[in-house]
Design an enzyme around this catalytic site. Structure first.
Site, PDB file in Angstrom:
ATOM      1  N   LYS A   1      52.254  76.808  28.471  1.00 55.04           N
ATOM      2  CA  LYS A   1      51.393  77.984  28.672  1.00 55.04           C
ATOM      3  C   LYS A   1      50.062  77.774  27.955  1.00 55.04           C
ATOM      4  O   LYS A   1      50.033  77.244  26.831  1.00 55.04           O
ATOM      5  CB  LYS A   1      52.118  79.220  28.125  1.00 55.04           C
TER       6      LYS A   1
ATOM      7  N   SER B   1      53.275  87.852  30.781  1.00 56.05           N
ATOM      8  CA  SER B   1      52.055  87.086  30.946  1.00 56.05           C
ATOM      9  C   SER B   1      52.299  85.593  31.214  1.00 56.05           C
ATOM     10  O   SER B   1      51.382  84.900  31.640  1.00 56.05           O
ATOM     11  CB  SER B   1      51.192  87.238  29.691  1.00 56.05           C
TER      12      SER B   1
ATOM     13  N   SER C   1      56.952  88.628  27.744  1.00 55.29           N
ATOM     14  CA  SER C   1      56.242  87.653  28.580  1.00 55.29           C
ATOM     15  C   SER C   1      56.991  86.377  28.923  1.00 55.29           C
ATOM     16  O   SER C   1      56.534  85.627  29.772  1.00 55.29           O
ATOM     17  CB  SER C   1      54.923  87.273  27.924  1.00 55.29           C
TER      18      SER C   1
HETATM   19  N1  GLN Z   1      53.239  93.034  29.055  1.00 59.95           N
HETATM   20  C1  GLN Z   1      53.139  93.126  27.647  1.00 59.95           C
HETATM   21  C2  GLN Z   1      51.707  93.284  27.237  1.00 59.95           C
HETATM   22  O1  GLN Z   1      50.895  93.333  28.079  1.00 59.95           O
HETATM   23  C3  GLN Z   1      53.750  91.917  26.993  1.00 59.95           C
HETATM   24  C4  GLN Z   1      52.909  90.714  27.075  1.00 59.95           C
HETATM   25  C5  GLN Z   1      53.443  89.563  26.290  1.00 59.95           C
HETATM   26  O2  GLN Z   1      54.635  89.513  25.959  1.00 59.95           O
HETATM   27  N2  GLN Z   1      52.553  88.656  25.927  1.00 59.95           N
HETATM   28  O3  GLN Z   1      51.377  93.370  26.114  1.00 59.95           O
END
Ligand code: GLN
Length: 484
Positions: free
Chosen positions: A78, A153, A177
């Site tokens: 990532k 994400s 995420s």
């Molecule tokens: N969807 C959550 C956020 O927008 C989690 C994102 C993540 O785990 N990086 O913060």
């Protein structure tokens, strides 16, 4: 028989060690696959074909190295994780041209274990989002139906695994995420206990929540990657000085007999799509038939998790992202008359809308006069949420519940409604607030779109979670390969 690029990481390791396939062949198979699927899916932000092939050739010339547990395995990372010499953007225009001078701890561990790094995967900018649509460059699409989101994400990381572009990816999980894109794309994703994996060289979003973990095609594949990246690191004071157990040996004997699974009633409420609920209930019945005991449990503060998480995550983000000021890192606006204007214009142009929204909200909840009402309150509720988990996990071996209330939704569905998007995270965030590990597994599908469930365990119980997950995996009909 599945194509080379669809073999499991475990199978590929064996084939590479036995020299029935060369590192160059598997590397090329994945790179060719990228050429084929990337125009549709957009999972990658950088593809390091030349260096990957060069490394592969050098490895083939030297021969297999049994001391390197992932010798010759092509992987993707990532784009929030630093890779020395390979552009790392965090999917932000702010870092569009940033080439890190050093590797993150986890990148270094993968290299030492013998992995071939194929490239960097797409994500929501600075890991803020649930669909990968917030990428500053392009969205990523779901391999099962490209009109749908892959989740986020770490959407690119999940897609790369499911579409046959690599055998495993590293993702990060601040509020879901890793687990949510794994569920929406149909692969396995593990969010380790906070402190199990070093965050050194991982671009910070919510520092008290962020954790790196693997996404792969099976529980065993995830176990093999976790084995390599787990461990304490003097460069990260929050990494735990706790020995890393053997995650792989013993998986084969795993069974659900006598395992007590806690089913939290708050996760099966009216917010859960009835079709997803039906798939989850089928899975629970299969677990019972395999000898597990289902125990109704309650996590009463689950409904407060979304508000609590978004206050804490945004507060930490507003502080972490203050460093992108046009001076020290990244994009700098040149056409300005003074320093103040340079700060403002660099951030205005370099950062996307969702990131700016979160910085502003985060700065607000930390501001004097509002700190007590929002940030302090959220910190107190976080403690209650954690305590509830600890109490429940004293009575069961693991908690078992859905990951996402719905299957993958069409791109653009929540474009004008960030709050609706935040609500999609209802089942994943509380675990990060509590710092606990979570293993997301595919358990079925609805109209060709995968459904996932997660196992949640005590802190540092990854070995036990992987065992239960491995046994569970055997009960589920495999999803097969996406129509690409
Ligand atoms: N969807 C959550 C956020 O927008 C989690 C994102 C993540 O785990 N990086 O913060």
């Amino acid at each position: 028989m599945s194509a080379l690029y669809y073999k499991s990481l475990t199978e590929i390791i064996k084939a590479l060690q036995a020299k029935t396939v060369s590192v160059t062949e598997v590397t090329r198979a994945c790179l060719d696959r990228m050429t084929h699927v990337e125009p549709t899916l957009g999972a990658m932000l950088a593809i390091a074909s030349d260096t990957a092939l060069k490394e592969a050739e050098a490895m083939d010339a030297a021969g297999p190295d049994p001391a390197k547990p992932l010798w010759g395995v092509p992987v993707t990372i990532k784009d929030v994780i630093l890779t020395q010499g390979l552009r790392t953007t965090c999917a932000s225009k702010m870092l569009e041209h940033f080439v890190p001078p050093y590797d993150a701890f986890v990148t270094q561990k993968l290299r030492e274990a013998g992995c071939v790094i194929l490239g960097k995967t797409n994500m929501d900018e600075f890991a803020m989002g649930s669909t990968t649509e917030n990428s500053g460059f392009h969205p990523t699409r779901n391999p099962w139906n490209p009109s749908r989101v892959p989740g986020g994400s770490s959407g690119g990381a999940a897609v790369a695994v499911v579409a046959g572009e690599s055998y495993a990816s590293l993702g990060t999980d601040t509020g879901g995420s890793i687990r949510q894109p794994a569920a929406l794309c149909g692969c396995v994703g593990l969010k380790p206990t906070y402190g199990r994996v070093s965050r050194y060289g991982v671009i910070a979003y919510g520092s008290s929540l962020d954790q790196v973990g693997p996404l792969a095609r099976s529980v065993e594949d995830c176990a093999r990657v976790l084995q390599v990246i787990a461990g304490s690191d003097p460069h990260d004071v929050t990494s735990a000085p706790i020995d890393v157990p053997d995650y792989v040996t013993g998986l084969a004997e795993a069974s659900l007999k006598g395992v007590r699974l806690g089913i939290p009633k708050e996760f099966f409420d009216k917010g859960l799509d009835p079709q997803v609920a039906a798939v989850c209930e089928e899975t629970l019945k299969a677990c019972e038939a395999a000898g597990a005991t289902l125990v109704q449990v309650s996590l009463p503060h689950t409904s407060a998790a979304i508000a609590t998480y978004y206050i804490i995550a945004m507060a930490e983000a507003s502080s972490n992202l203050a460093r992108y000021d046009g001076v020290r890192f990244g994009f700098r606006e040149k056409d300005v008359s003074d320093l103040q204007e340079m700060y403002v214009q660099s951030r205005t142009t370099g950062l996307g809308q969702e990131v700016k929204r979160r910085i502003m909200l985060g700065a607000f909840v930390l501001s004097s006069g509002y700190y007590d009402a929002y940030y302090r309150k959220a910190a107190q509720v976080r403690r209650i949420i954690r305590d509830e988990y600890v109490t429940v996990l004293d009575t069961v071996d693991a908690i078992f519940c859905p990951v996402s209330p719905v299957t993958a939704w069409p791109l653009g569905s929540h474009a004008d409604d960030p709050l609706a998007m935040y609500l999609m995270d209802a089942y994943t965030l509380s675990l990060n607030l509590a710092g606990l590990p979570g293993l997301s597994l595919p358990v079925g599908s609805i109209d060709g779109l995968p459904v996932g469930m997660q196992l949640i365990g005590k802190a540092f119980s990854e070995a036990e979670l992987l065992k239960v997950g491995h046994a569970l995996e055997a009960l589920v009909t495999p999803l097969g390969e996406p129509p690409l």
